[in-house]
Design a protein around this motif. Structure first.
Motif, mmCIF file in Angstrom:
data_model
loop_
_atom_site.group_PDB
_atom_site.id
_atom_site.type_symbol
_atom_site.label_atom_id
_atom_site.label_comp_id
_atom_site.label_asym_id
_atom_site.label_seq_id
_atom_site.Cartn_x
_atom_site.Cartn_y
_atom_site.Cartn_z
ATOM 1 N N ASN A 101 77.690 30.321 52.049
ATOM 2 C CA ASN A 101 76.660 31.269 51.601
ATOM 3 C C ASN A 101 76.844 31.724 50.152
ATOM 4 O OD1 ASN A 101 75.343 31.269 54.151
ATOM 5 N ND2 ASN A 101 76.855 32.735 54.903
ATOM 6 N N VAL A 102 77.719 31.061 49.395
ATOM 7 C CA VAL A 102 77.939 31.417 47.990
ATOM 8 C C VAL A 102 77.792 30.201 47.078
ATOM 9 C CG1 VAL A 102 79.613 32.321 46.314
ATOM 10 C CG2 VAL A 102 79.461 33.339 48.604
ATOM 11 N N THR A 103 78.545 29.124 47.369
ATOM 12 C CA THR A 103 78.512 27.919 46.543
ATOM 13 C C THR A 103 77.134 27.272 46.620
ATOM 14 O OG1 THR A 103 80.859 27.572 46.988
ATOM 15 C CG2 THR A 103 79.635 25.700 46.104
ATOM 16 N N THR A 104 76.593 26.876 45.475
ATOM 17 C CA THR A 104 75.248 26.302 45.418
ATOM 18 C C THR A 104 75.289 24.776 45.322
ATOM 19 O OG1 THR A 104 75.102 26.356 43.001
ATOM 20 C CG2 THR A 104 74.415 28.357 44.203
ATOM 21 N N PHE A 105 74.136 24.164 45.550
ATOM 22 C CA PHE A 105 74.006 22.717 45.420
ATOM 23 C C PHE A 105 74.366 22.283 43.997
ATOM 24 C CE2 PHE A 105 71.656 18.949 44.170
ATOM 25 C CZ PHE A 105 72.027 18.052 45.157
ATOM 26 N N ASP A 106 73.889 23.017 42.993
ATOM 27 C CA ASP A 106 74.176 22.660 41.600
ATOM 28 C C ASP A 106 75.675 22.714 41.306
ATOM 29 O OD1 ASP A 106 71.498 22.206 41.090
ATOM 30 O OD2 ASP A 106 71.163 24.185 40.209
ATOM 31 N N GLU A 107 76.370 23.695 41.868
ATOM 32 C CA GLU A 107 77.818 23.778 41.686
ATOM 33 C C GLU A 107 78.526 22.604 42.358
ATOM 34 O OE1 GLU A 107 78.393 28.607 41.333
ATOM 35 O OE2 GLU A 107 78.211 27.710 43.337
ATOM 36 N N MET A 108 78.036 22.209 43.526
ATOM 37 C CA MET A 108 78.613 21.064 44.220
ATOM 38 C C MET A 108 78.413 19.791 43.399
ATOM 39 S SD MET A 108 80.017 22.057 47.092
ATOM 40 C CE MET A 108 80.109 20.533 48.018
ATOM 41 N N ALA A 109 77.224 19.609 42.848
ATOM 42 C CA ALA A 109 76.947 18.429 42.024
ATOM 43 C C ALA A 109 77.821 18.437 40.767
ATOM 44 C CB ALA A 109 75.470 18.378 41.663
ATOM 45 N N ARG A 110 78.072 19.607 40.217
ATOM 46 C CA ARG A 110 78.944 19.714 39.049
ATOM 47 C C ARG A 110 80.377 19.313 39.409
ATOM 48 N NH1 ARG A 110 80.089 25.516 38.006
ATOM 49 N NH2 ARG A 110 81.611 25.044 39.623
ATOM 50 N N ASP A 111 80.858 19.789 40.562
ATOM 51 C CA ASP A 111 82.252 19.566 40.945
ATOM 52 C C ASP A 111 82.523 18.189 41.553
ATOM 53 O OD1 ASP A 111 82.738 22.128 40.060
ATOM 54 O OD2 ASP A 111 82.795 23.010 42.064
#
Length: 106
Positions: A33-43
């Motif tokens: 409920n905190v980490t976003t799709f964009d953050e996942m794609a970045r990482d």
């Protein structure tokens, strides 16, 4: 000519990998409920596959594999993430085989 042949053989036998490494440290940084799709794609890089289910929830999957110089799979990792409609992580499954630092999470 023989030297080129030897170079081709050595190159063909080299270890291969595909995808961005799915490390345990990166997985443990995922927050429900905190980490976003964009953050996942970045990482983790862009997901290898994704789809939206009948309820409008996106599921994205990342794959990583590393083969030995003889073609045997040494390290296979899969991270599957389901997102809330607001784009934050709803749940995830991390599965790995042969990875030294990986353990199933959630």
């Amino acid at each position: 000519m023989p030297l080129l042949f030897v170079a081709a053989i050595v190159t063909g036998c080299a270890a291969t990998s595909s995808g961005d490494l799915i490390s345990q440290a990166k997985v443990e940084a995922i927050r429900i409920n905190v980490t976003t799709f964009d953050e996942m794609a970045r990482d983790f890089g862009p997901p290898r596959s994704q789809y939206v289910d009948g309820q409008g929830l996106r599921t994205a999957t990342w794959f990583y594999f590393n083969n030995s110089e003889f073609g045997a799979a040494q390290d296979q990792r899969t991270l599957t993430v389901v997102y809330n409609k607001d784009g934050t992580v709803k749940d995830y499954i991390n599965s790995s085989a042969g990875a030294k630092d990986a353990k199933p999470v959630r």
